[in-house]
Write a protein that holds these residues in place. Structure first.
Motif, short mmCIF file in Angstrom:
data_model
loop_
_atom_site.label_atom_id
_atom_site.label_comp_id
_atom_site.label_asym_id
_atom_site.label_seq_id
_atom_site.Cartn_x
_atom_site.Cartn_y
_atom_site.Cartn_z
N TYR A 17 0.83 -1.21 0.00
CA TYR A 17 0.00 0.00 0.00
C TYR A 17 0.87 1.26 0.00
O TYR A 17 0.52 2.27 -0.61
CB TYR A 17 -0.98 -0.01 1.17
N GLN A 18 2.02 1.20 0.65
CA GLN A 18 2.94 2.35 0.65
C GLN A 18 3.60 2.50 -0.71
O GLN A 18 3.83 3.62 -1.18
CB GLN A 18 4.04 2.16 1.71
N GLN A 19 3.92 1.38 -1.35
CA GLN A 19 4.53 1.42 -2.68
C GLN A 19 3.58 2.04 -3.70
O GLN A 19 3.95 2.90 -4.49
CB GLN A 19 4.94 0.01 -3.11
N ILE A 20 2.32 1.61 -3.66
CA ILE A 20 1.31 2.15 -4.57
C ILE A 20 1.12 3.64 -4.30
O ILE A 20 1.07 4.45 -5.23
CB ILE A 20 -0.01 1.38 -4.45
N SER A 21 1.03 4.00 -3.05
CA SER A 21 0.86 5.40 -2.68
C SER A 21 2.04 6.24 -3.16
O SER A 21 1.86 7.33 -3.71
CB SER A 21 0.70 5.52 -1.16
N TRP A 22 3.25 5.72 -2.99
CA TRP A 22 4.44 6.44 -3.45
C TRP A 22 4.36 6.65 -4.96
O TRP A 22 4.60 7.75 -5.44
CB TRP A 22 5.72 5.68 -3.09
N TRP A 23 4.01 5.61 -5.71
CA TRP A 23 3.91 5.73 -7.15
C TRP A 23 2.86 6.77 -7.54
O TRP A 23 3.12 7.65 -8.35
CB TRP A 23 3.60 4.39 -7.81
N GLU A 24 1.68 6.65 -6.97
CA GLU A 24 0.60 7.58 -7.30
C GLU A 24 0.98 9.03 -6.96
O GLU A 24 0.63 9.95 -7.70
CB GLU A 24 -0.69 7.18 -6.59
N ASN A 25 1.68 9.24 -5.87
CA ASN A 25 2.07 10.59 -5.46
C ASN A 25 3.24 11.15 -6.25
O ASN A 25 3.46 12.36 -6.24
CB ASN A 25 2.41 10.62 -3.97
N ASN A 26 4.00 10.29 -6.92
CA ASN A 26 5.22 10.73 -7.59
C ASN A 26 5.25 10.51 -9.09
O ASN A 26 6.19 10.96 -9.74
CB ASN A 26 6.44 10.04 -6.94
N LYS A 27 4.26 9.85 -9.65
CA LYS A 27 4.31 9.50 -11.07
C LYS A 27 4.38 10.73 -11.98
O LYS A 27 5.08 10.70 -12.99
CB LYS A 27 3.18 8.57 -11.46
N LYS A 28 3.71 11.79 -11.61
CA LYS A 28 3.75 13.01 -12.44
C LYS A 28 5.16 13.60 -12.45
O LYS A 28 5.69 13.93 -13.51
CB LYS A 28 2.74 14.03 -11.92
N ASN A 29 5.77 13.71 -11.29
CA ASN A 29 7.14 14.24 -11.21
C ASN A 29 8.14 13.33 -11.91
O ASN A 29 9.08 13.81 -12.56
CB ASN A 29 7.57 14.44 -9.75
N ILE A 30 7.95 12.02 -11.78
CA ILE A 30 8.83 11.07 -12.45
C ILE A 30 8.72 11.23 -13.96
O ILE A 30 9.73 11.26 -14.67
CB ILE A 30 8.52 9.63 -12.01
#
Length: 130
Positions: A47-60
């Motif tokens: 759940y933390q991994q998914i959250s990290w991706w969702e919160n950072n995908k735009k910046n990535i």
């Protein structure tokens, strides 16, 4: 009484280490092949991994242009542990536990195969997390 204090101190140290490990920010070390991120300090729980991706995908995407879309709108992103860093693959066996990146023109262009997370979007539809 002394045993209780020692046990409490050990418990406090253990909890502190766990909190410290969980709270460290993810560090993107490198990007390869248009779909692979090498990271340090990736979250432990899905759940933390998914959250990290969702919160950072735009910046990535803005910084690294990942994910790059295939013609049908799908994409895959692989997140691997950077681990001990790059090394030279001295093994000529195809079953090597190293993943080497041809986009690096140096001898030390391999890392230990340690996949952490994969994001897959199938043709502009549902996103899957593995």
């Amino acid at each position: 009484m002394k045993k209780i204090k020692v046990a409490a101190a050990i418990s406090l140290i253990a909890v502190s280490l766990i909190v410290w490990r969980i709270s460290r920010p993810v560090e993107i070390i490198a990007v390869h092949d248009g779909d692979t991120l090498l990271v340090k300090n990736f979250p432990l729980f899905k759940y933390q991994q998914i959250s990290w991706w969702e919160n950072n995908k735009k910046n990535i995407y803005e910084k690294y242009k990942i994910p790059s879309l295939y013609n049908d709108g799908s994409y895959m992103v692989f997140i691997l542990n950077y681990g001990e860093g790059y090394r030279v693959d001295r093994n000529t066996d195809q079953d090597s536990n190293l993943l080497c990146f041809e986009d690096m023109k140096v001898a030390a262009n391999c890392i230990e195969k340690d996949p952490l997370f994969m994001v897959h979007r199938a043709s502009a539809s549902r996103v899957y997390y593995h």
